[in-house]
Design a protein around this motif. Structure first.
Motif, short mmCIF file in Angstrom:
data_model
loop_
_atom_site.label_atom_id
_atom_site.label_comp_id
_atom_site.label_asym_id
_atom_site.label_seq_id
_atom_site.Cartn_x
_atom_site.Cartn_y
_atom_site.Cartn_z
N THR A 122 1.48 9.25 4.06
CA THR A 122 0.02 9.34 4.23
C THR A 122 -0.61 7.95 4.19
OG1 THR A 122 0.04 11.53 3.18
CG2 THR A 122 -2.08 10.39 3.31
N ALA A 123 -0.19 7.16 3.20
CA ALA A 123 -0.72 5.79 3.07
C ALA A 123 -0.34 4.94 4.28
CB ALA A 123 -0.21 5.16 1.79
N ASP A 160 2.64 1.47 -3.56
CA ASP A 160 1.68 1.94 -4.56
C ASP A 160 1.49 3.45 -4.47
OD1 ASP A 160 1.31 -0.65 -5.42
OD2 ASP A 160 -0.58 -0.96 -4.34
N ALA A 161 1.40 3.97 -3.25
CA ALA A 161 1.22 5.41 -3.07
C ALA A 161 2.44 6.18 -3.57
CB ALA A 161 0.97 5.72 -1.59
N ASP A 207 -3.12 3.19 7.16
CA ASP A 207 -3.35 1.76 7.08
C ASP A 207 -2.75 1.07 8.32
OD1 ASP A 207 -4.03 -0.72 5.35
OD2 ASP A 207 -1.95 -1.07 5.97
N VAL A 267 0.83 -1.20 0.00
CA VAL A 267 0.00 0.00 0.00
C VAL A 267 0.87 1.26 0.00
CG1 VAL A 267 -0.22 0.08 2.54
CG2 VAL A 267 -1.98 1.11 1.10
N VAL A 268 2.01 1.18 0.61
CA VAL A 268 2.94 2.32 0.65
C VAL A 268 3.67 2.45 -0.68
CG1 VAL A 268 4.97 3.27 1.80
CG2 VAL A 268 3.19 2.13 3.15
N ALA A 320 3.22 11.24 0.08
CA ALA A 320 2.12 10.34 -0.29
C ALA A 320 2.29 8.98 0.37
CB ALA A 320 2.04 10.20 -1.81
N ALA A 321 3.53 8.50 0.40
CA ALA A 321 3.81 7.21 1.03
C ALA A 321 3.53 7.25 2.53
CB ALA A 321 5.27 6.81 0.76
#
Length: 337
Positions: A235-236, A18-19, A240, A15-16, A232-233
């Protein structure tokens, strides 16, 4: 088996990643204050996991927490005649930050023993690196009162707060500690261990809104900006919790294995209620002879004296090795007599 350094070895959560990839096309300058989404994610994580309610505007992204710890004394205007206080057993960067600012570094766990010194900044680290010690809310509250009475900033390095094993770590911003006011308080948070993001250099500081505004203004002019893809990373990562729960269980299993093997081999474990290290000692051995003994078995650990004279009888054993390396270390420990 290198158990000397607390650097993550497990994969960065998808998820990180991807961000980070989705935000890779970022030609413009990032905002020093970070995106609104990042600040809200940080506030949400503190509220969900640690019972702390903050205004997202009082969140300031950091290019990893180490740079902030090293630069905070200078950012606060500390200099000759000022003391920067930090724990007797501590990460060396607290001392280095004081020296870079020209201030006096003071290693002390007994604040009342400081006498007439002018303490501009007091560091607290719970859970502790290297010992894993967790300070109870009452003790933290006393420290907050002591600092406020003297006009000092109390900065709490809370990078291991999500890794409590035998005790529940509490933030300095928790109502039981701060009494509902963040005046004079800062809390420093990292995702390096929680989310395996040491290579991303991502963290944040929050607390007293006036102090955050002062730090933001200086960091704007100093160019201390977290890159947009890393924002962004982060934030993700903060949004999560599932990956953090999984990673925590991995560390818990490694801790159980290593602790049992060390104790069976004759080592005593002190504190170590939280965090990513076991604070170990062996009767009849100082830290250096313990390091040699383990090195002869192919196991590398950190001598306690690296963290202050009070660590002369201990070694720090990190949980940040792969399962295969931990298994190998357990087998080697069984051969030590």
């Amino acid at each position: 088996m290198d158990l000397s350094v607390g650097t993550p070895v497990d994969p960065v959560p998808e998820v990180v990643q991807d961000a980070l990839r989705a935000a890779a096309d970022a030609p413009g300058y990032p905002a020093t204050h970070g995106t609104r989404a990042l600040r809200e994610a940080a506030a949400g994580w503190l509220g969900r996991g640690h019972g702390v309610t903050i205004d997202p505007d009082a969140v300031l992204p950091l290019i990893g927490t180490k740079e902030f710890i090293a630069s905070l004394p200078a950012l606060l205007g500390c200099g000759p005649g000022d003391s920067v206080v930090y724990p007797e057993l501590a990460y060396p960067t607290y001392d280095i930050g004081a020296r870079l600012a020209g201030a006096r570094p003071v290693a002390s766990d007994g604040l009342t023993a400081l006498g007439p010194q002018t303490a501009r900044l007091v560091w607290v680290n719970s859970p502790s690196n290297p010992t894993g010690r967790v300070l109870p809310p009452g003790h933290l509250a006393k420290m907050a009162r002591w600092a406020r009475e003297r006009g000092a900033v109390l900065a709490s390095d809370e990078c291991y707060i999500g890794l409590g094993w035998d005790a529940e770590p509490v933030s300095v911003l928790h109502p039981d500690v701060c009494g509902g006011s963040f005046d004079g308080l800062l809390a420093v948070h990292s995702v390096s261990k929680r989310s395996n993001l040491a290579g991303y250099r991502a963290g944040f500081v929050t607390g007293d809104p006036a102090l955050i505004a002062q730090l933001l203004e200086i960091r704007k002019h100093a160019g201390m900006m977290m890159p947009t893809p890393v924002q962004a990373a982060l934030t993700a990562a903060l949004g999560d919790d599932e990956h953090a729960v999984r990673q925590r269980s991995v560390y818990a299993a490694r801790r159980e294995q290593l602790r049992a093997a060390l104790e069976k081999a004759g080592w005593a474990i002190t504190h170590s209620e939280a965090g990513l290290y076991l604070w170990a000692s062996r009767p009849g051995h100082d830290c250096w002879s313990s390091v040699r003994l383990l090195a002869e078995a192919g196991i590398l650990v950190a001598p306690g004296e690296f963290y202050g004279p009070a660590g002369a009888q201990h070694v720090r054993v990190a949980l940040t090795a792969t399962d295969e390396r931990v298994d190998a270390a357990v087998r080697r420990l069984a051969t030590i007599s």
